[in-house]
Design an enzyme around this catalytic site. Sequence first.
Site, PDB file in Angstrom:
ATOM      1  N   ASN A 253       0.789  -1.240   0.000  1.00 22.56           N
ATOM      2  CA  ASN A 253       0.000   0.000   0.000  1.00 22.56           C
ATOM      3  C   ASN A 253       0.818   1.287   0.000  1.00 22.56           C
ATOM      4  O   ASN A 253       0.307   2.326  -0.411  1.00 22.56           O
ATOM      5  CB  ASN A 253      -1.033  -0.010   1.143  1.00 22.56           C
ATOM      6  CG  ASN A 253      -0.384  -0.089   2.497  1.00 22.56           C
ATOM      7  OD1 ASN A 253       0.540  -0.866   2.696  1.00 22.56           O
ATOM      8  ND2 ASN A 253      -0.847   0.706   3.429  1.00 22.56           N
TER       9      ASN A 253
ATOM     10  N   GLY B  33       2.104 -11.367  10.112  1.00 23.12           N
ATOM     11  CA  GLY B  33       2.987 -10.995  11.224  1.00 23.12           C
ATOM     12  C   GLY B  33       3.071 -12.099  12.264  1.00 23.12           C
ATOM     13  O   GLY B  33       4.146 -12.423  12.773  1.00 23.12           O
TER      14      GLY B  33
ATOM     15  N   CYS C   9      -2.987   1.543   6.777  1.00 27.60           N
ATOM     16  CA  CYS C   9      -3.007   0.937   8.110  1.00 27.60           C
ATOM     17  C   CYS C   9      -3.558   1.891   9.165  1.00 27.60           C
ATOM     18  O   CYS C   9      -4.032   1.447  10.200  1.00 27.60           O
ATOM     19  CB  CYS C   9      -1.607   0.474   8.499  1.00 27.60           C
ATOM     20  SG  CYS C   9      -0.400   1.795   8.452  1.00 27.60           S
TER      21      CYS C   9
ATOM     22  N   GLU D 258       5.043  -3.943  12.102  1.00 24.46           N
ATOM     23  CA  GLU D 258       4.119  -2.831  11.841  1.00 24.46           C
ATOM     24  C   GLU D 258       2.902  -3.457  11.177  1.00 24.46           C
ATOM     25  O   GLU D 258       2.941  -3.788   9.983  1.00 24.46           O
ATOM     26  CB  GLU D 258       4.780  -1.806  10.906  1.00 24.46           C
ATOM     27  CG  GLU D 258       6.031  -1.158  11.461  1.00 24.46           C
ATOM     28  CD  GLU D 258       5.726  -0.122  12.537  1.00 24.46           C
ATOM     29  OE1 GLU D 258       4.599   0.398  12.559  1.00 24.46           O
ATOM     30  OE2 GLU D 258       6.623   0.155  13.347  1.00 24.46           O
TER      31      GLU D 258
ATOM     32  N   GLY E   2       2.993  -5.296   7.370  1.00 24.81           N
ATOM     33  CA  GLY E   2       1.987  -6.057   6.626  1.00 24.81           C
ATOM     34  C   GLY E   2       0.834  -6.425   7.534  1.00 24.81           C
ATOM     35  O   GLY E   2       0.630  -5.802   8.581  1.00 24.81           O
ATOM     36  N   GLY E   3       0.095  -7.455   7.142  1.00 21.58           N
ATOM     37  CA  GLY E   3      -1.102  -7.837   7.877  1.00 21.58           C
ATOM     38  C   GLY E   3      -0.764  -8.593   9.155  1.00 21.58           C
ATOM     39  O   GLY E   3       0.306  -9.206   9.279  1.00 21.58           O
TER      40      GLY E   3
END
Length: 470
Positions: free
Chosen positions: A149, A230, A279, A245, A225-226
């Site tokens: 993104n 993670g 995010c 993150e 990322g998601g």
Amino acid sequence: MKMLIGEKWVDKDEKIDVCNPYNDELIDTVPAGDVADVEAAFQAAEEGFEINRRLPVHQRISILYKTAEILKSRQEDFAKTIASEGSKTIKEARKEASRCIDTIMISAEEARRIVGETIPFDSREGSENRLGYYYRFPIGIIVAITPFNDPLNLVAHKVGPAIAGGNSVVLKPATVTPLSALKLGEAFIEAGLPWKILNIVTGKASKIGDALVTDPRGRMISFTGGTEAGLDITKKAGLKKIGMELGSNSPVIVMDDADLAQAAELSVSGAFWAVGQNCIGVQRIYIHEAVYDEFEKMFVAHTKKIKVGYQLDEDTDMGPMITEEEAARVEEWVKEACGSGAELLTGGQREGTHFEPTVFRNMPDAAKLNCEEVFGPVVNLYKVSSLDEAIKLSNSVRYGLHGAIFTRSLENAFKAIKELDVGGVMVNDSTDYRIDMMPFGGVKWSGLGREGIKFALQEMTEPKLVCFNL
Ligand code: NAP
């Protein structure tokens, strides 16, 4: 484009197509990296670390400044790459390109400030003759894994501080948006970064993810990322540092004393920036009952003005979602919400990768759109009767990246600052406000550690203690 491994740009017979999500038009291809390429990247990065740890700081600083200059001279090209391979409109992509220049410049500035301090050894009886200090040293190979993104600036947030701190890098950009990262790699090499310090392997996580995260030569995994990915990485990583993150579904509180016009305008922008694939995008808005109706009217009116279309057209406000699969997922969540009692105020329709800017009210607690991260252009409005209720609901999810409050009261602002369970609180701003030097990261399932160059540098270096017995 080719991958950057060791001292060369590497191609392979097997390729991955990089396509524009608006019309699926082929923009370029990148090599489909495999486990052998990851091995080659680690071998090169081991040598790269030996090179960078010995580079005087002033040389690292000049390489970073030179890279920023190159980025500046190609800013529009970077913006077009971001907007073609990803979802951002050209206006949004220009902002990302300019922020990436900031990120690299700040990395150069912070390289000067990697400092230690002296230790008062004589604070303990018997240690009167000791004298010493600590300084910070680089930790080694940083494995950087980045999402689609913000395909340029989030790469810079890892590579900039890693290089500033004297480390080497093995980077894996998101498979759908690898071009911005590769172009950043070109700029670093052109700026004089010695080969092997930065290695970029393009390839799917399903093929190379485990090799990247389990290799003991990687001393830190810096992942953005998601939450699901993670968690998977955290389980497999072994004994190394981890920076996570992750996602969120950010809450905004609008109090009865807020500037409603400001709150509505900024929250609409925060909800639909990058098609909501952000995010820190606004997903849940808790509005005081005294101003609910007025706010809802303004919010829906602003939302209806958003022009959806081709992301490279100058007058487009919102582009396509990154893939049809992602757009279909959001459609499913919207259908689930409609079927469970949520009221659709505008939007809700999908065509291919396009999803209308969508606003709901009365979203049930259990709906995915309330408790999970939608990562799409959907926002929920909720009526609340007090700040306490708004804070309680804001904190009722497993995420906690940013939160925001619109109010003219200091008392309300400080209560929210104290009680919102998040990594950052914006007062009279949307949750998606960010500049690149601020500490950035989340609590709970939104992550571990902080980025924002100075803070990433702390994570990417370690203190080494020195003690003289005089
Ligand atoms: P993603 O699916 O988690 O992928 C992110 C990166 O991780 C990609 O390079 C992906 O590779 C790789 N990856 C996925 N699973 C992996 C695994 N098991 N092992 C190793 N690597 C793995 O996320 P995304 O869809 O690109 O990005 C959206 C998510 O990122 C959202 O949840 C968003 O909130 C979060 N995000 C967080 C921040 C923040 O700073 N907190 C900023 C931006 C985005 P492939 O592309 O090959 O699958």
